[in-house]
Design a protein around this motif. Structure first.
Motif, PDB file in Angstrom:
ATOM      1  N   GLU A 190       0.989  -1.275  -0.202  1.00  0.00           N
ATOM      2  CA  GLU A 190       0.100  -0.083   0.025  1.00  0.00           C
ATOM      3  C   GLU A 190       0.902   1.155  -0.086  1.00  0.00           C
ATOM      4  O   GLU A 190       0.728   2.171  -0.643  1.00  0.00           O
ATOM      5  N   HIS A 191       1.847   1.496   0.883  1.00  0.00           N
ATOM      6  CA  HIS A 191       2.656   2.399   1.197  1.00  0.00           C
ATOM      7  C   HIS A 191       3.829   2.858   0.117  1.00  0.00           C
ATOM      8  O   HIS A 191       4.287   3.887  -0.040  1.00  0.00           O
ATOM      9  N   TYR A 192       4.516   1.577  -0.213  1.00  0.00           N
ATOM     10  CA  TYR A 192       5.671   1.953  -1.043  1.00  0.00           C
ATOM     11  C   TYR A 192       5.316   2.551  -2.605  1.00  0.00           C
ATOM     12  O   TYR A 192       4.343   1.855  -3.343  1.00  0.00           O
ATOM     13  N   GLU A 193       5.963   3.443  -3.058  1.00  0.00           N
ATOM     14  CA  GLU A 193       5.458   4.178  -4.352  1.00  0.00           C
ATOM     15  C   GLU A 193       6.619   4.124  -5.285  1.00  0.00           C
ATOM     16  O   GLU A 193       7.465   4.939  -5.369  1.00  0.00           O
ATOM     17  N   PRO A 194       6.997   3.034  -5.885  1.00  0.00           N
ATOM     18  CA  PRO A 194       8.240   2.760  -6.836  1.00  0.00           C
ATOM     19  C   PRO A 194       7.903   3.355  -8.008  1.00  0.00           C
ATOM     20  O   PRO A 194       6.571   3.635  -8.544  1.00  0.00           O
ATOM     21  N   LYS A 195       8.842   3.914  -8.919  1.00  0.00           N
ATOM     22  CA  LYS A 195       8.519   4.393 -10.410  1.00  0.00           C
ATOM     23  C   LYS A 195       8.567   3.065 -11.227  1.00  0.00           C
ATOM     24  O   LYS A 195       9.647   2.133 -11.190  1.00  0.00           O
ATOM     25  N   GLY A 196       7.372   2.862 -11.993  1.00  0.00           N
ATOM     26  CA  GLY A 196       7.539   1.655 -13.094  1.00  0.00           C
ATOM     27  C   GLY A 196       8.217   2.025 -14.448  1.00  0.00           C
ATOM     28  O   GLY A 196       8.575   3.353 -14.424  1.00  0.00           O
ATOM     29  N   ASP A 197       8.438   1.160 -15.177  1.00  0.00           N
ATOM     30  CA  ASP A 197       8.995   1.561 -16.623  1.00  0.00           C
ATOM     31  C   ASP A 197       8.091   0.468 -17.508  1.00  0.00           C
ATOM     32  O   ASP A 197       7.401  -0.409 -17.163  1.00  0.00           O
ATOM     33  N   ALA A 198       8.456   0.450 -18.736  1.00  0.00           N
ATOM     34  CA  ALA A 198       7.825  -0.307 -19.768  1.00  0.00           C
ATOM     35  C   ALA A 198       7.995  -1.654 -19.685  1.00  0.00           C
ATOM     36  O   ALA A 198       7.262  -2.564 -19.913  1.00  0.00           O
ATOM     37  N   PHE A 199       8.864  -2.206 -18.869  1.00  0.00           N
ATOM     38  CA  PHE A 199       9.430  -3.693 -18.635  1.00  0.00           C
ATOM     39  C   PHE A 199       8.794  -4.108 -17.272  1.00  0.00           C
ATOM     40  O   PHE A 199       8.591  -5.203 -17.209  1.00  0.00           O
ATOM     41  N   VAL A 200       9.025  -3.312 -16.194  1.00  0.00           N
ATOM     42  CA  VAL A 200       8.592  -3.865 -14.995  1.00  0.00           C
ATOM     43  C   VAL A 200       7.626  -3.061 -14.210  1.00  0.00           C
ATOM     44  O   VAL A 200       8.037  -1.656 -13.795  1.00  0.00           O
ATOM     45  N   PRO A 201       6.344  -3.198 -14.145  1.00  0.00           N
ATOM     46  CA  PRO A 201       5.122  -2.002 -13.666  1.00  0.00           C
ATOM     47  C   PRO A 201       5.467  -2.033 -12.308  1.00  0.00           C
ATOM     48  O   PRO A 201       6.073  -2.729 -11.358  1.00  0.00           O
ATOM     49  N   VAL A 202       4.552  -0.983 -11.549  1.00  0.00           N
ATOM     50  CA  VAL A 202       4.848  -0.668 -10.492  1.00  0.00           C
ATOM     51  C   VAL A 202       4.385  -1.622  -9.603  1.00  0.00           C
ATOM     52  O   VAL A 202       4.851  -2.161  -8.399  1.00  0.00           O
ATOM     53  N   SER A 203       3.295  -2.375  -9.928  1.00  0.00           N
ATOM     54  CA  SER A 203       2.570  -3.395  -8.955  1.00  0.00           C
ATOM     55  C   SER A 203       3.499  -4.675  -8.848  1.00  0.00           C
ATOM     56  O   SER A 203       3.585  -5.108  -7.563  1.00  0.00           O
ATOM     57  N   TYR A 204       4.478  -4.969  -9.784  1.00  0.00           N
ATOM     58  CA  TYR A 204       5.317  -6.095  -9.659  1.00  0.00           C
ATOM     59  C   TYR A 204       6.406  -5.327  -8.757  1.00  0.00           C
ATOM     60  O   TYR A 204       6.807  -6.128  -7.748  1.00  0.00           O
ATOM     61  N   ARG A 205       7.125  -4.309  -8.535  1.00  0.00           N
ATOM     62  CA  ARG A 205       7.905  -3.661  -7.884  1.00  0.00           C
ATOM     63  C   ARG A 205       7.420  -3.746  -6.580  1.00  0.00           C
ATOM     64  O   ARG A 205       8.341  -3.888  -5.473  1.00  0.00           O
TER      65      ARG A 205
END
Ligand code: FAD
Length: 297
Positions: free
Chosen positions: A265-280
């Motif tokens: 819920e709280h971690y807000e990573p940056k996603g990119d074309a290869f690895v989406p935010v939800s996976y990170r």
């Protein structure tokens, strides 16, 4: 010095200041035309990929004695890493491994030995996304700068949260990064871990970089919880909401399940074309949950 049709040097003029004062003075007189060069490994990548133009002047800070080595104050548990200390020197230092083991692990995970022999801790920090940053954030890091007239101190977390929006720091010289060992409370055990999760391709940025430090008291309750995340283009930071939640809680199945959901819920990573935010998010939550399991066992 040869210049092309746009008036940009084909090879930069390289200056070799002997002191920090000289380096800062050079930067002040050259302005945007002059760029500090430490190991040059990130600069080189930026020029080759077109992310930055090669400047007309490079200010090589490699010969400045004040920027070298590690000073340790055993009494206060404080270590001061000269900005020019290489990642290889950090990785192989027994003192660093004893006092700041997460930094040893981080240095081991960055690039290949040939790069680590040149790459510096200063350059890694100032990249804003370097893999050393989550490890450094565990040790209450402070940046020490020379701004032309005097010294300046700034917590690393403050600098990270403003650096992209306020680039005035680019005019300063980073002298050192100081770290403080977390004190160990009596009757508690400390557990630390550093993980860098990446894709298999060589030289791709990490998906998640996580550093973890906790203490467990004799009742199996969590003390002094420190969690830091980065990876890819995410600016590394501590996850203070989750840290506060965990302090005083038992390391049991219920809490570990809750902490997994909290990180998602709280971690807000940056996603990119290869690895989406939800996976990170899930990768970060899994890393911490598994470390808590190991400590609880
Ligand atoms: C093949 C390859 C693989 C890599 N893999 C990784 C990796 O896995 N993880 C990772 O984090 N990085 C990686 N990098 C990036 C880079 O190697 C590291 O970030 C390195 O630590 C940068 O340090 P440097 O001394 O070479 O910095 P430089 O390239 O010399 O400088 C980087 C930036 O910092 C500024 N600067 C440097 N020192 C100072 C100072 N003291 N004061 C003021 N400004 C300063 C420079 O002006 C420049 O803008 C890789 C690079 C390559 C080429």
């Amino acid at each position: 010095m040869a210049a092309n049709a746009q008036g940009v040097a084909e090879a930069p003029f390289v200056w070799h200041p002997a002191t920090t004062a000289e380096a800062v003075q050079l930067k002040a007189s050259l302005g945007a035309e002059g760029v500090f060069a430490a190991g040059g490994t990130l600069l080189r990548t930026q020029w080759e990929s077109g992310l930055a133009a090669m400047p007309n002047h490079l200010i090589n800070i490699g010969a400045i004695v004040e920027l070298q080595g590690l000073q340790l104050d055993v009494g206060s548990g404080r270590g001061s890493f000269g900005a020019m200390m290489t990642l290889s020197d950090i990785r192989t230092s027994p003192i660093v491994n004893t006092r700041f083991p997460l930094l040893t692990e981080a240095a081991r995970s960055i690039a290949a030995p040939s790069i680590r022999n040149l790459a510096t801790i200063g350059g890694n920090v100032l990249s804003m996304v370097g893999d050393s940053l989550p490890a450094l954030l565990i040790y209450d890091p402070v940046l020490h700068w020379h701004d032309g007239s005097s010294g300046l101190e700034e917590p690393l977390s403050d600098w990270l949260s403003t650096a992209a929006a306020h680039p005035a720091w680019k005019e300063r010289l980073l002298l050192s990064v100081s770290l403080t060992e977390p004190a160990l409370d009596s009757n508690t055990k400390r557990f630390v871990a550093y993980h860098k999760v990446g894709r298999r391709d060589a030289f791709t940025p990490s998906v998640v970089t996580a550093a973890f430090s906790i203490q467990l008291d004799p009742d199996n309750r969590l003390r002094d919880v420190r969690l830091a995340f980065g990876g890819g283009q995410t600016i590394p930071h501590r996850l203070e909401t989750v840290e506060q939640f965990l302090i005083g809680k038992p390391a049991d199945k219920k809490i570990i399940t809750e902490v997994y959901s909290m990180i998602v819920e709280h971690y807000e990573p940056k996603g990119d074309a290869f690895v989406p935010v939800s996976y990170r998010k899930k990768a970060a939550a899994n890393l911490i949950a598994s470390e808590l399991w190991k400590a609880a066992r």
